[in-house]
Design a protein around this motif. Sequence first.
Motif, mmCIF file in Angstrom:
data_model
loop_
_atom_site.group_PDB
_atom_site.id
_atom_site.type_symbol
_atom_site.label_atom_id
_atom_site.label_comp_id
_atom_site.label_asym_id
_atom_site.label_seq_id
_atom_site.Cartn_x
_atom_site.Cartn_y
_atom_site.Cartn_z
ATOM 1 N N GLY A 1 0.818 -1.212 0.000
ATOM 2 C CA GLY A 1 0.000 0.000 0.000
ATOM 3 C C GLY A 1 0.843 1.249 0.000
ATOM 4 N N LEU A 2 0.188 2.381 -0.215
ATOM 5 C CA LEU A 2 0.910 3.647 -0.206
ATOM 6 C C LEU A 2 1.254 4.037 1.228
ATOM 7 N N GLN A 3 2.251 4.883 1.349
ATOM 8 C CA GLN A 3 2.645 5.355 2.671
ATOM 9 C C GLN A 3 1.490 6.103 3.342
ATOM 10 N N GLY A 4 1.268 5.786 4.585
ATOM 11 C CA GLY A 4 0.218 6.473 5.335
ATOM 12 C C GLY A 4 -1.136 5.809 5.245
ATOM 13 N N ALA A 5 -1.247 4.770 4.425
ATOM 14 C CA ALA A 5 -2.540 4.089 4.262
ATOM 15 C C ALA A 5 -2.930 3.334 5.542
ATOM 16 N N GLY A 6 -1.912 2.939 6.295
ATOM 17 C CA GLY A 6 -2.187 2.202 7.528
ATOM 18 C C GLY A 6 -1.611 0.795 7.522
ATOM 19 N N LYS A 7 -0.602 0.588 6.668
ATOM 20 C CA LYS A 7 -0.023 -0.754 6.503
ATOM 21 C C LYS A 7 0.553 -1.324 7.793
ATOM 22 N N THR A 8 1.439 -0.551 8.405
ATOM 23 C CA THR A 8 2.121 -1.062 9.598
ATOM 24 C C THR A 8 1.114 -1.297 10.723
ATOM 25 N N THR A 9 0.249 -0.334 10.930
ATOM 26 C CA THR A 9 -0.783 -0.471 11.961
ATOM 27 C C THR A 9 -1.637 -1.709 11.692
ATOM 28 N N THR A 10 -2.039 -1.887 10.442
ATOM 29 C CA THR A 10 -2.897 -3.016 10.081
ATOM 30 C C THR A 10 -2.164 -4.351 10.243
ATOM 31 N N GLY B 1 -0.078 -5.068 12.566
ATOM 32 C CA GLY B 1 -0.233 -5.381 13.992
ATOM 33 C C GLY B 1 -1.643 -5.855 14.316
ATOM 34 N N LYS B 2 -2.612 -5.176 13.754
ATOM 35 C CA LYS B 2 -4.020 -5.523 14.027
ATOM 36 C C LYS B 2 -4.357 -6.920 13.514
ATOM 37 N N LEU B 3 -3.824 -7.222 12.332
ATOM 38 C CA LEU B 3 -4.112 -8.530 11.738
ATOM 39 C C LEU B 3 -3.479 -9.642 12.580
ATOM 40 N N TYR C 1 12.643 1.995 4.619
ATOM 41 C CA TYR C 1 12.825 3.368 4.131
ATOM 42 C C TYR C 1 12.157 4.412 5.020
ATOM 43 N N ARG C 2 10.952 4.124 5.459
ATOM 44 C CA ARG C 2 10.261 5.121 6.292
ATOM 45 C C ARG C 2 10.933 5.135 7.658
ATOM 46 N N PRO C 3 11.404 6.301 8.073
ATOM 47 C CA PRO C 3 12.055 6.353 9.378
ATOM 48 C C PRO C 3 11.071 5.875 10.444
ATOM 49 N N LYS D 1 10.676 0.387 14.114
ATOM 50 C CA LYS D 1 10.405 0.604 15.547
ATOM 51 C C LYS D 1 8.897 0.511 15.813
ATOM 52 N N GLN D 2 8.131 1.119 14.919
ATOM 53 C CA GLN D 2 6.663 1.109 15.063
ATOM 54 C C GLN D 2 6.132 -0.330 15.092
ATOM 55 N N LEU D 3 6.689 -1.154 14.218
ATOM 56 C CA LEU D 3 6.249 -2.554 14.165
ATOM 57 C C LEU D 3 6.682 -3.293 15.440
ATOM 58 N N THR E 1 -8.996 0.962 5.377
ATOM 59 C CA THR E 1 -8.740 1.558 6.693
ATOM 60 C C THR E 1 -9.474 2.886 6.821
ATOM 61 N N LYS E 2 -9.514 3.345 8.038
ATOM 62 C CA LYS E 2 -10.051 4.672 8.388
ATOM 63 C C LYS E 2 -11.543 4.793 8.091
ATOM 64 N N LEU E 3 -12.230 3.678 8.209
ATOM 65 C CA LEU E 3 -13.687 3.725 8.027
ATOM 66 C C LEU E 3 -14.368 4.404 9.217
ATOM 67 N N ASP E 4 -13.597 4.711 10.246
ATOM 68 C CA ASP E 4 -14.158 5.472 11.370
ATOM 69 C C ASP E 4 -14.216 6.959 11.035
ATOM 70 N N GLY E 5 -13.490 7.371 10.004
ATOM 71 C CA GLY E 5 -13.485 8.787 9.620
ATOM 72 C C GLY E 5 -14.723 9.110 8.797
ATOM 73 N N ALA F 1 -11.873 -4.569 7.366
ATOM 74 C CA ALA F 1 -12.122 -3.140 7.506
ATOM 75 C C ALA F 1 -11.533 -2.678 8.830
ATOM 76 N N ALA F 2 -10.797 -1.573 8.797
ATOM 77 C CA ALA F 2 -10.216 -1.004 10.021
ATOM 78 C C ALA F 2 -10.980 0.252 10.391
ATOM 79 N N MET F 3 -11.360 0.317 11.648
ATOM 80 C CA MET F 3 -12.211 1.428 12.072
ATOM 81 C C MET F 3 -11.663 2.174 13.271
ATOM 82 N N GLY F 4 -10.359 2.387 13.288
ATOM 83 C CA GLY F 4 -9.813 3.157 14.399
ATOM 84 C C GLY F 4 -8.328 2.934 14.540
ATOM 85 N N GLU F 5 -7.736 3.683 15.473
ATOM 86 C CA GLU F 5 -6.293 3.576 15.654
ATOM 87 C C GLU F 5 -5.922 2.465 16.617
ATOM 88 N N LYS F 6 -6.889 1.998 17.388
ATOM 89 C CA LYS F 6 -6.589 0.968 18.392
ATOM 90 C C LYS F 6 -6.291 -0.377 17.734
HETATM 91 P P1 GDP Z 1 1.793 3.038 6.704
HETATM 92 O O1 GDP Z 1 2.682 4.157 6.239
HETATM 93 O O2 GDP Z 1 0.913 2.562 5.595
HETATM 94 O O3 GDP Z 1 2.506 1.945 7.385
HETATM 95 O O4 GDP Z 1 0.750 3.712 7.747
HETATM 96 P P2 GDP Z 1 0.656 3.603 9.328
HETATM 97 O O5 GDP Z 1 0.298 2.226 9.750
HETATM 98 O O6 GDP Z 1 1.855 4.216 9.971
HETATM 99 O O7 GDP Z 1 -0.630 4.502 9.586
HETATM 100 C C1 GDP Z 1 -0.667 5.886 9.261
HETATM 101 C C2 GDP Z 1 -1.582 6.611 10.255
HETATM 102 O O8 GDP Z 1 -2.923 6.194 10.069
HETATM 103 C C3 GDP Z 1 -1.254 6.324 11.708
HETATM 104 O O9 GDP Z 1 -1.363 7.515 12.442
HETATM 105 C C4 GDP Z 1 -2.332 5.326 12.134
HETATM 106 O O10 GDP Z 1 -2.618 5.395 13.514
HETATM 107 C C5 GDP Z 1 -3.497 5.791 11.297
HETATM 108 N N1 GDP Z 1 -4.493 4.725 11.042
HETATM 109 C C6 GDP Z 1 -4.296 3.494 10.524
HETATM 110 N N2 GDP Z 1 -5.462 2.815 10.416
HETATM 111 C C7 GDP Z 1 -6.429 3.635 10.896
HETATM 112 C C8 GDP Z 1 -7.863 3.512 11.030
HETATM 113 O O11 GDP Z 1 -8.509 2.506 10.707
HETATM 114 N N3 GDP Z 1 -8.505 4.589 11.564
HETATM 115 C C9 GDP Z 1 -7.841 5.722 11.947
HETATM 116 N N4 GDP Z 1 -8.564 6.720 12.444
HETATM 117 N N5 GDP Z 1 -6.523 5.872 11.808
HETATM 118 C C10 GDP Z 1 -5.813 4.844 11.294
#
Ligand code: GDP
Length: 297
Positions: free
Chosen positions: A109-118, A120-122, A141-143, A147-149, A249-253, A274-279
């Motif tokens: 996925g693109l940077q910021g899409a939520g890959k690393t967070t997802t 962990g969630k998965l 590459y992404r600083p 560590k985030q993972l 991701t970000k279906l909570d927005g 579907a991801a619906m939050g940062e938790k």
């Molecule tokens: P990556 O660059 O694709 O690895 O993106 P990250 O996993 O670092 O996520 C980028 C930002 O999006 C972080 O601040 C996450 O907390 C946030 N994020 C990821 N998934 C969700 C989601 O489902 N809902 C919300 N509100 N924020 C999310």
Amino acid sequence: MAAFESLSSRLQNVFSKLRGKGKVSEEDVSEAMREVRLALLEADVNFKVVKDFIAKVKERAIGLDVSKSFTPGMVVIDIVNKELTELMGGTQSKLAKANKPPTVIMMAGLQGAGKTTTTGKLAKLLQKSNNRPLLIACDIYRPAAIKQLQVLGEQINAPVFSLGDQTSPVEIARAGLQHAKENGNDYVIIDTAGRLHIDEELMEELKQIHQVTKPDEVLLVVDAMTGQDAVNVAQSFHEQLALTGVVLTKLDGDTRGGAALSVKAVTGCPIKFAAMGEKIDSLEPFHPERMASRILG
Ligand code: GDP
């Protein structure tokens, strides 16, 4: 749910008008479909997807001879509900499982899409059904991505495989997979690098990781807030990588819904989660029928 709020309320409006009528003429149905069409376009659903959708709903409505029904409004709503469900894939699409463990899941996925967070969630979701996932840190590459993972891994008590940021991601993936085999991990989830835009270098690297690890799942993580763009991104990735599924991701927005409603139809790839939050526990298997009912309220 904030997502789809405006689409939901517009559709509910259309249907409450129909519901109030004892009899519904063909013109009433046509008028309702015009409004549904506009609501979908405003929700950023792909133009062609909307066109096909309306055609299918009309076809079903004519087939059922809605005007002769005792509850015509309800019949139309039911048709729209069924077609919305179909549009999002019909039934839930489950995660693949390798015949011989570990099952390899590659995240892209693109940077910021939520890959690393997802990632962990998965892992957390897999742990809930007694699996032992290993997370592999291939985003060098992404600083702070590694560590985030690692922090996510600690939080859920899942091992994270890393070789720092000086080894090539392809090498890290290969070594990580070997590590999983030796340590009895039944799943590996590979967190790969993203970029702000799709570029050839990134795709080449992803293809090489794909070649080396032969993933059972290639999941594209897309930010639902980016609407049509998310669908274009999905299409480009799919052409290069043969995706097996999408995570929204970000279906909570306050996403308008365009990505959720178009991505399956445009790419053919099912939405698997579907991801619906940062938790960490805010990832759910995607259920098209539940999502359709949510949208229709
Ligand atoms: P990556 O660059 O694709 O690895 O993106 P990250 O996993 O670092 O996520 C980028 C930002 O999006 C972080 O601040 C996450 O907390 C946030 N994020 C990821 N998934 C969700 C989601 O489902 N809902 C919300 N509100 N924020 C999310």
